[in-house]
Write a protein that holds these residues in place. Sequence first.
Motif, short mmCIF file in Angstrom:
data_model
loop_
_atom_site.label_atom_id
_atom_site.label_comp_id
_atom_site.label_asym_id
_atom_site.label_seq_id
_atom_site.Cartn_x
_atom_site.Cartn_y
_atom_site.Cartn_z
N ASN A 188 0.79 -1.39 0.20
CA ASN A 188 -0.31 -0.04 0.31
C ASN A 188 0.85 1.17 0.24
O ASN A 188 2.04 1.31 0.89
N PRO A 189 1.04 1.84 -1.25
CA PRO A 189 -0.53 2.35 -1.71
C PRO A 189 -0.02 1.75 -3.44
O PRO A 189 -0.23 1.65 -4.11
N THR A 190 1.29 1.28 -3.76
CA THR A 190 1.47 0.83 -5.48
C THR A 190 1.39 -0.66 -5.50
O THR A 190 1.02 -1.36 -6.63
N TRP A 250 -1.39 1.11 -8.86
CA TRP A 250 -0.98 2.90 -9.37
C TRP A 250 -0.32 3.86 -10.72
O TRP A 250 -0.03 2.76 -11.15
N GLU A 300 1.96 5.66 -11.81
CA GLU A 300 2.72 6.78 -12.12
C GLU A 300 1.81 8.14 -13.23
O GLU A 300 0.92 7.41 -14.21
N SER A 318 0.31 10.77 -4.79
CA SER A 318 0.82 9.84 -4.41
C SER A 318 1.62 10.60 -3.14
O SER A 318 1.98 10.08 -2.09
N ALA A 327 1.76 10.33 -8.68
CA ALA A 327 0.65 9.52 -9.36
C ALA A 327 -0.38 9.36 -8.28
O ALA A 327 -0.46 10.45 -7.99
N ARG A 362 -3.34 6.72 -6.71
CA ARG A 362 -3.61 5.41 -6.02
C ARG A 362 -5.22 4.94 -6.45
O ARG A 362 -5.70 5.75 -6.10
#
Lengths: 382, 382
Positions: free
Chosen positions: A166-168, A317, A319, A342, A355, A357
């Motif tokens: 979390n978060p990616t 996630w 970007e 982000s 980014a 989420r």
Amino acid sequence: MEIAQSLQQVKSSYIREILAAASDKNVISLAGGLPDEKTFPIDLMKPTLENLANMPEVFQYGSTAGYTPLLDFLNDYFQLPETHTAMITTGSQQGLDLIARAYVNPGDKVVMEAPSYLGAMQVFGLVQANIVTVSQTEFGPNLDELEQCFETEKPKMFYAVPDFHNPTGVCWSLETRQKVAELCIQYNVAFIEDAPYRELRFSGEALPLVSDFCPQNSILLRSFSKIASPGLRIGVVTGKTSYLEPLIKIKQGADLHSSVPMQALLHGLLKHDNFETHINTICELYKSRYDVMYAELEQRLPKSCVLKPVNGGMFVWVEIPECDTFELAKTLLTNGVAVVPSPVFYPEGSEVKAALRLNFTNATPDELRVAVKRLADVLHML
Amino acid sequence: MEIAQSLQQVKSSYIREILAAASDKNVISLAGGLPDEKTFPIDLMKPTLENLANMPEVFQYGSTAGYTPLLDFLNDYFQLPETHTAMITTGSQQGLDLIARAYVNPGDKVVMEAPSYLGAMQVFGLVQANIVTVSQTEFGPNLDELEQCFETEKPKMFYAVPDFHNPTGVCWSLETRQKVAELCIQYNVAFIEDAPYRELRFSGEALPLVSDFCPQNSILLRSFSKIASPGLRIGVVTGKTSYLEPLIKIKQGADLHSSVPMQALLHGLLKHDNFETHINTICELYKSRYDVMYAELEQRLPKSCVLKPVNGGMFVWVEIPECDTFELAKTLLTNGVAVVPSPVFYPEGSEVKAALRLNFTNATPDELRVAVKRLADVLHML
């Protein structure tokens, strides 16, 4: 009355603020980290719920470490070694708070990946830890950076979410897990492994816990919020007994013990014959939603965005080109979709990559399609 | 991993240790502060318990301040003024911990009566407060000492249990309540009013809360552990909104929110038509036990002991001739009765009067008679 200095630097959780804004019926929320209410195994909990009235002992004060039948069950379920103990916490969030309070002095260094879980930054911020970050690759933390950080900064602990971060959404590779464990042993850094999403794997093979490779140097936090129910607020912390004793001491003052009826309810659920099947059902449901969202994102996002597939968890996630992500999140809200920008996942002062989420577990496929279209429409105007 | 400095000075709760020792079947425990399991209003909770399976929303994440239907009910139940708010905590112990963490810097002065509630000393100790004590008379704190303390020490807050104090059972007089409130306003000291025993009055007239006389300078902690069930771990903190906001911020990191099914259960119980009757039943039961214990103590204790009657609560405080009270408590344990010796209720370094705290709510009249006999037999040998 003036608030304590330790609190003066803590911002209120932006996520909880955005969750409030996202309750507008016209907004589709991809902002939270909520499991779908329909997945709650209420049928499997029902027998215990109905039986609680016959268990007067669960309404009495309980012991700080937890409800004995649940602790005994978990010892067995997790096959804890003799050196290890389990303790129950009021959600795994409390486990994290107890670790911070028991071990971190103001100024002590705590390593995290950047970005990282907001709730962890909050609790380590409250004890005035010095949060040091390393960057994250698709396999986990950048290992060269991590070793250099361990060597030069001499941190006390390394906090991470190796399974479906979390978060990616990143899941650490086997090699990364082994190497991180080695480094923690070599540099005498405690590894705080937060595993709330571990059971939400919908593709690929389950990997060992990092803690499996450094059992004497780690504390493991487990959650039942994603596979059972977050409302219960029951988590479990495991680790070697000497690591857990100070946590129990703090918990005495923090809330004496966690709700006993809720511990009994979780115990009834975990030992239910159909609980494994229930987890599989959730994973299948979330995979189908993830597949819809991912396909829509791939098709609709501008080419300037970077999207990585995940094998489980609750988040994707994305970007995006550098921009004011808070402004973007506000524009998205007025366009009917809530996301989390982000910067909230980075400690103050660290370098932030733009980014967003996106959560895929708490919206229907149709909502996900509409939400992604709204998101892409705004991103195309950047 | 070395523990934090703030924890190094905290002793584990002696009471919880003695409670463990007191679980021996041959020991009658007057040591704990447990309500009688038989008083739990399980019948009144049963309709809600059975209905929880139809309330999927309570199994989802909840809001940090509490479950809205319960908060709305409590606003009304306590007739909170417009300036005030209620928030739910994981037992009122958590409320105390949140207050300490939100407001107390290391070295800040916190006033308490001596003796005082152990759990409060623990949480204020953890934030490294400088605990300053004033002595207690049969009407509450010594007011001259208190005023002098406020004037010279300039404390941030005054923590107290005005209704059936733990451990002494003292109930502050009306005049003391008014005067303490005045002093708090005059010297700008926040009054932290802990009222877990308030509803357990079995004789005399209920008095206003101290907070009623200084609503803008106080925070009030209420418990449902003595009148409903401690196992639920649901307490409530009320006070002016600006005082409560920092607590909510800390609670986000501490456990996100308290168990929602338990909040729904408490809500169902509080609004049950028979809840008031239930409280009366508990008070009558505890009065009958108190009467037995008090009569036995009066008859059997050596003349060197000082015994004061109480009008409610759970404890009687017996002053005894100076001796090693820990050794005495151990001797009593081997003679089949568990009590709590007075030093555990005093902050380190303060002058301790030899005394014993006796609980009368969790033993039958027959057990109370035997326990007092065992106690008196040992005391006669002092």
